[in-house]
Design an enzyme around this catalytic site. Structure first.
Site, PDB file in Angstrom:
ATOM      1  N   GLU A 107       0.866  -1.188   0.000  1.00 47.95           N
ATOM      2  CA  GLU A 107       0.000   0.000   0.000  1.00 47.95           C
ATOM      3  C   GLU A 107       0.901   1.236   0.000  1.00 47.95           C
ATOM      4  OE1 GLU A 107      -2.661  -0.289   3.346  1.00 47.95           O
ATOM      5  OE2 GLU A 107      -3.440  -2.230   2.673  1.00 47.95           O
ATOM      6  N   SER A 161       8.124  -1.888   2.570  1.00 49.59           N
ATOM      7  CA  SER A 161       9.023  -2.770   3.333  1.00 49.59           C
ATOM      8  C   SER A 161       8.341  -3.202   4.628  1.00 49.59           C
ATOM      9  CB  SER A 161      10.334  -2.035   3.654  1.00 49.59           C
ATOM     10  OG  SER A 161      10.984  -1.664   2.462  1.00 49.59           O
ATOM     11  N   GLY A 215       8.839 -16.588  -3.886  1.00 52.24           N
ATOM     12  CA  GLY A 215       8.808 -15.652  -5.008  1.00 52.24           C
ATOM     13  C   GLY A 215      10.161 -15.013  -5.294  1.00 52.24           C
ATOM     14  N   GLU A 218       9.314  -7.363  -4.213  1.00 48.84           N
ATOM     15  CA  GLU A 218       9.383  -8.580  -3.376  1.00 48.84           C
ATOM     16  C   GLU A 218      10.474  -8.446  -2.302  1.00 48.84           C
ATOM     17  OE1 GLU A 218       8.574 -12.359  -4.985  1.00 48.84           O
ATOM     18  OE2 GLU A 218       7.435 -11.546  -6.682  1.00 48.84           O
ATOM     19  N   SER A 272      16.633  -4.631  -1.521  1.00 45.89           N
ATOM     20  CA  SER A 272      17.921  -5.257  -1.185  1.00 45.89           C
ATOM     21  C   SER A 272      18.217  -5.130   0.309  1.00 45.89           C
ATOM     22  CB  SER A 272      19.045  -4.633  -2.020  1.00 45.89           C
ATOM     23  OG  SER A 272      18.910  -5.052  -3.362  1.00 45.89           O
TER      24      SER A 272
END
Ligand SMILES: Cc1cc2nc3c(=O)[nH]c(=O)nc-3n(C[C@H](O)[C@H](O)[C@H](O)COP(=O)(O)OP(=O)(O)OC[C@H]3O[C@@H](n4cnc5c(N)ncnc54)[C@H](O)[C@@H]3O)c2cc1C
Length: 387
Positions: free
Chosen positions: A133, A138, A248, A369, A372
């Site tokens: 959202e 994160s 994923g 996803e 880093s």
């Protein structure tokens, strides 16, 4: 001493090799001629998504009895890698659909939900995965989308951002909280079908890279779904999110690996053709060393991607390896794509040649996803706790 019976990691079985070659051929013959126009038009070519279904690429791990290919996670990784060599934007559609959506349904859906959705996901319905959202990226579990209990089901209110496949999808896995006071323990996953009243797909982002892939806002305004749309247990959506994203990440590693391989292939071809000082630039040692460095990094990324995927298929722990794979493969993709631009010289900087698109597409590997930094946090926690 008994001899280890393991094959080298990059050695593909006959079936795997055939599968990879078939997907690569499709990518080169069918996707490649459309890459540039899809990138500038910011959408997939008409009919392309159907071709992905027809080729069996949208139900790789769906059991054959439910209309899928009954393949392994490694097969999904091979498909994502092969498509990414030509177009990482097409690959992300296949990646999100297989490694997040189908995967979540295979693991957490009830038999009735699986019977209802897996045949469709394998044949004509694209899946999307809606966690992020505006205020929670994160910090994903700070999400605000609310699911209130109503007679016979739930009412969803809120907005999701950055949702891949949103324009093409017919089924959305939506994470919402049933109890904002309960923190992550309120987070619950729902299956929301396109066209459900109160649910609309909003603005599409105008992106740096993977531009053909749709990334949109989702708006839930009193969207009611039945109890049968609950995926997994109430309040256990956080577990679904964590575990699907762990898997994923290997898919994103494969996307970045394929991207680097594609960029490398173009760099080699160009270096052999382009002549300066009376000879191909590939004759200059500096160019040769650049290509050699790129190839070495790609080999390292491939070993990590394949190892993580094979660990997953062997039901061995893979969380640390998946995070390392995504972290490293996205760095390799960015470096290799950058070197590819340089090998092309001025031609690397313009849209008439393929180099600049790989460079633009690579950047997202370090962002979605889990950025880093989030991968490093996972790796640090894992390596420090095992000491
Ligand atoms: C093209 C694209 C497609 C996407 N597709 C999807 C999708 O299909 N579904 C979905 O749910 N989401 C999707 N996302 C969202 C994506 O997962 C988020 O963008 C990502 O998790 C980062 O969140 P953020 O953008 O809010 O950045 P932020 O979380 O605000 O991060 C900004 C910066 O701060 C750093 N940072 C934040 N917290 C910390 C910390 N604790 N320690 C160190 N550094 C920190 C980050 O590493 C980053 O560098 C997509 C994003 C993009 C760009």
């Amino acid at each position: 001493m008994t001899q280890a019976s393991h094959l080298p990691l990059t050695q593909l079985s006959e079936e795997e090799r055939l599968f990879f070659t078939t997907v690569r051929k499709f990518a080169e013959e069918t996707i490649a001629p459309q890459v540039q126009s899809m990138d500038s038009e910011q959408q997939f070519a008409a009919g392309l998504v159907k071709q992905l279904f027809d080729l069996g690429l949208m139900g790789i791990e769906v059991p054959e009895a439910l209309g899928g290919a009954g393949g392994s996670f490694f097969d999904a990784v091979l498909a994502i890698e092969a498509i990414s060599t030509v177009d990482p934007a097409v690959a992300v559609l296949v990646d999100v659909h297989n490694t997040l959506v189908v995967n979540a349904l295979r693991r957490w859906a009830t038999p009735a939900q699986q019977q209802q959705w897996l045949p469709r996901l394998a044949s004509d319905t694209v899946g999307a995965y809606a966690l992020s959202e505006a205020g929670s990226g994160s910090d994903a579990f700070a999400l605000q989308t609310r699911a209130e209990t109503v007679a016979g089901g739930y009412r969803l209110n809120g907005r999701k951002l950055w949702i891949s496949n949103a324009r093409e999808a017919g089924l959305f896995i939506v994470f919402a909280t049933v109890d904002p006071g309960a923190g992550y323990r309120g987070i619950t996953a729902f299956l929301v079908e396109k066209g459900t009243p109160g649910f609309t797909v909003g603005r599409k982002e105008d992106k740096l890279g993977i531009r053909a892939s749709s990334t949109c806002e989702l708006i839930f305004d009193g969207c009611e779904v039945g109890e049968e749309n609950l995926l997994g247990e109430l309040g256990k959506g956080y577990k679904i999110a964590i575990e699907t994203l762990n898997e994923g990440r290997i898919g994103i590693g494969a996307q970045m690996l394929g991207l680097a391989e594609g960029a490398w292939g173009h760099a080699v071809r160009y270096a052999k053709e382009r002549r300066q000082f009376g000879k191909p630039i590939a004759d200059f040692q500096a160019v040769q060393f650049t290509l050699a460095e790129m190839a070495t990094e790609i080999e390292a990324a491939k070993l990590m991607v394949y190892n993580a995927a094979r660990l997953k298929d062997a039901s061995l722990p893979y969380m640390r390896e998946a995070a390392m794979t995504k972290l490293f493969a996205s760095e390799v993709a960015e470096r290799v794509a950058s070197q590819c631009v340089e090998v092309f010289g001025g031609n690397g900087f313009v849209r008439d040649y393929p180099a600049e698109k790989y460079y633009r597409d690579a950047k997202v590997g370090k962002i979605y996803e889990g950025t880093s930094n989030m991968q490093l946090a996972t790796i640090a926690k894992s390596v420090l706790s095992s000491r």
